[in-house]
Design an enzyme around this catalytic site. Sequence first.
Site, PDB file in Angstrom:
ATOM      1  CE1 TYR B 446      43.351  35.475  33.401  1.00  0.00           C
ATOM      2  CE2 TYR B 446      42.304  35.028  31.063  1.00  0.00           C
ATOM      3  CZ  TYR B 446      42.216  34.972  32.459  1.00  0.00           C
ATOM      4  OH  TYR B 446      41.381  34.063  32.517  1.00  0.00           O
ATOM      5  CD  GLU B 447      40.924  41.187  34.642  1.00  0.00           C
ATOM      6  OE1 GLU B 447      40.694  40.507  33.800  1.00  0.00           O
ATOM      7  OE2 GLU B 447      40.615  42.836  34.929  1.00  0.00           O
TER       8      GLU B 447
END
Lengths: 595, 595
Positions: B446-447
């Site tokens: 993620y990110e």
Amino acid sequence: MYTAPVEDIVFALTAVSGLGEAMRTGESGDLTLDLLDAILTEAGRFASEEMAPLAAVGDRQGATAQNGVVTTPEGWRDLYAAWIDGGWNALTGPADFGGQGLPVALSAAVFEIWNGASMAFALGPMLTVGAVEAIAAHGSDTMKRIYLEKLVSGAWMGTMNLTEPQAGSDLSALTTRAERRDDGSYRIFGTKIYITYGEHDFTDNIVHLVLARLPDAPAGVKGISLFLVPKFLVQEDGSLGPRNDVKCHALEHKLGIHGSPTCTMIYGDGTGETGEAGAIGWVVGEENKGLACMFTMMNNARLHVGTQGVGVAEAAYQKALAYARERRQGRATRLGQGEAAPQGMSPIVEHPDVARTLLTMKALTGAARAITFACGHAIDRAHGEDEAQRTWSDRAHLLTPIAKAFGTDVGVDVASLGIQVHGGMGFIEETGAAQLLRDARIAPIYEGTNGIQAIDLVLRKLPLAGGTAMGSYVTELATVVEAVRGANHPGFGRTAEALTEALADLVAATDFLLAALAGKDSETALAGATPYLRLAGLAAGAVYLAKGALADPAREDRMALARFMAENLLGETAALKSRVTNGAASLAAARIVLA
Amino acid sequence: MYTAPVEDIVFALTAVSGLGEAMRTGESGDLTLDLLDAILTEAGRFASEEMAPLAAVGDRQGATAQNGVVTTPEGWRDLYAAWIDGGWNALTGPADFGGQGLPVALSAAVFEIWNGASMAFALGPMLTVGAVEAIAAHGSDTMKRIYLEKLVSGAWMGTMNLTEPQAGSDLSALTTRAERRDDGSYRIFGTKIYITYGEHDFTDNIVHLVLARLPDAPAGVKGISLFLVPKFLVQEDGSLGPRNDVKCHALEHKLGIHGSPTCTMIYGDGTGETGEAGAIGWVVGEENKGLACMFTMMNNARLHVGTQGVGVAEAAYQKALAYARERRQGRATRLGQGEAAPQGMSPIVEHPDVARTLLTMKALTGAARAITFACGHAIDRAHGEDEAQRTWSDRAHLLTPIAKAFGTDVGVDVASLGIQVHGGMGFIEETGAAQLLRDARIAPIYEGTNGIQAIDLVLRKLPLAGGTAMGSYVTELATVVEAVRGANHPGFGRTAEALTEALADLVAATDFLLAALAGKDSETALAGATPYLRLAGLAAGAVYLAKGALADPAREDRMALARFMAENLLGETAALKSRVTNGAASLAAARIVLA
């Protein structure tokens, strides 16, 4: 959904492992290519159609226990019935007891397929194979008569009871106790942990092979005996008698392989129906020689665990590739190819970084597969005492820890890369990618941790054949490299050079370790064990990919994959060699960090 | 149980990251060493005593949802209350709104501690920090007045709503739609997935930051706007008004971070209490400039995600070390040290292979920690427009993808090694080692996936400062290497040589990539992105360990660890360089494998 890579497997068996040559020279009995193909195709069908659809429910529901009764996940009991009906359990057992006696190399191949479909399911039959081997090799005739046919057909299943809370890698510490009964049988008392399929609802009876110690046994591993302890005693007429004094106390709550019950087994707490305390059992082989008997089970089991890594890796690759072909994000950069990418979002497989990940997965999987098959084939050729057979035996011993450890490390690495290819979806359990990592993660641990495999390779296997076992193997691998060089095919790129460097690294590391062993510097040798094993696996696996590519130069994809592995993944061997030859001093100095 | 490594963290902050120097020269305001130490010590206490004990229950119970109402695990609501009572949420917010405005480097340090104790819990406050940053940087004065104080104190929490099913890494594809209302506000319609803490029971209100597209917006990422959408509309007097038209449709069933609710959020399905369909929101910054606002959140968020990797790695190391000191198996071989091992079984930490594993874990954790702190410090120094500040800004941009990707890869690798050290116990969930791997596994995804980070590093960061950003950084790192060489301390062994080689590999790879970019050969540059990022992380991290060792040569353990990393782990940089400079051709050729 998993599809058995039958073509790749047949090719690796016949063109790479040595089985093809053995078939041509008649060394592998009446096994024909048609038969091989038919078995693997049908196994692939069974795996894809019957097993794979039940893998997710097995993970979700897991096996459950209540009052010592273990229930397997929905549909698994029927699957097992279909498994034995299809004759799959009998593929490898001895012909005298209903088995088909097929080569170990082929057994490794079919187990890869079962593991690709459902590692948690396949684990049970894998342990039964081990029990069959131990009883066939060391059991009395009576024992064989009573148990083997049932175990070979799969009517009953077998287990391996080694570990105790204080005795894992170090079996010398085990305390399960065996007492002699008057009739030549024994009573067993103790607790075993991590017993895979120790209790379940697949079969009427379960045949436990249990390591225990007699009261007058020598201390340490020379005082361990192996006992056969059935869940239900078997009557003269073959029917099941009273329940033995053995039970499943509890199941472990595990990271993965949820469908496979992992039991704490209690022997001899007085809850059986035999009228006496102690689980009744019979010694397998001689008293105090249990460790040798166990290694009979264990060696092939280690190879089979290696196939777990390969099977899961293949499944992870297939899943990730399918996703990467479907999923569109971003416009891929293909400027280097001199062509403009089409408008709109590209399938992510076209992005170079995703392609690198997938090719790494595929190359490592193929490399590990080839090693497991070569190991299986060496085991097949090792029967007997003449010099050629002793060489095969040394080869089998050399490759077993590599097949186990490299194969299972690849399983974990590739499953983790597979999650990464899926992006956010990889972290969602419904996708199935995460299950593969959770399942794969046990394989580097059990059946001897990979650290133990590395120690086995360095301390016990390198000294084989007067320290020439690895050297002979490298010489053989080098002939492949020369053939690659001789082929001078542009599709190979720098493959020959890269393989040559990798083998040189392997030789240098081997020489270093042999010198350390000769100098009784076990500490230095052991400090390098794990990087050494990885180095051997990478180098051998890369050579095998090239060997396959040479066998059919028309298959540009195989050649390109061999080249990818050589040019992209083999750089690591220099680092691994350096860890072996220059790493021990700084490791020893850094021990203060851990004090 | 996790214990915050306060001493290591303070040391890495002050002696390695640059913060110590900034404190001496007054560049970091009135932050003193005493204050730093007090904050981290108290954070460590809160983490160990309050958070860590609730990590396992969070994993076991997970967050649950019913009819759009999300319940966090037992004890987590009280923990959050204690968290805001303790002022922990306000550590980094702007002083005008109740925050302590502490440096980002220190924020990275405390987030490492929270993540070591419970990554799933800390994730919520981490997102709130991002929301605070975005609103503080781009929000209107009204918006700041209404929301900032609440978000800084933690009375309300913030979320980031980017991803849609078809728009993950590629935000140009997002379709959530915003319509203008008459009063300058907007109505939002659409579905967002993977929304962390999108709904929960910690706070009365939740402030969603949502990317959406106006009807007349340009196509692609230049037509994306950022909107603030509260769960409950806020009245003039600050009290909560009607429920907005936004709801949690479902939670994901994830591999890890079970305590953290990951929501599918539906905006504008007409189930709010506002009397109209569409979730009412306000634009943050200007229309169609949402991406820039989002990157304000995202940059620091990426650093914070890097600290997730470090925090989990530290926790995994501590757990594995504790186990390895307790668990006895086998008699360790210490012949190389010229001393006989004691009789009986040794703690497994004494076995060379286990020691290697633990030292690898510790070295990688320390290396990743130093990079995250150096990145945080660069962000702290980057405010303003003079040349020095622009240099710091470039440094911050350069290090952010490395801190995120290297840090989170280390988190996964170290957590997996931690399982291995535990042997069979590592696979049993009760041990907690497996949870660390399951939790850590999301962070590379993620990110911005780590693949995206690598692409960002190569395509956007290498060209900074006319292509000199990495070169300047290496020059700075090289001064440390010269100091190591000059110190001529026997405890450093071959550290200086190994670091020199690693930096040379980094320079060669950098030059190669810059040349490829200059030649518009993005394909070749992208093919090498991931190995290049790893190379940069390893080389920089190893230099930082040596820098720390130099700062206090009396600490033999730090020097020994720096040497271990240099002599055992840096060999990989040559392989990584080769993958960058020689890997693209075989990768391109092997694409047919994936076709």
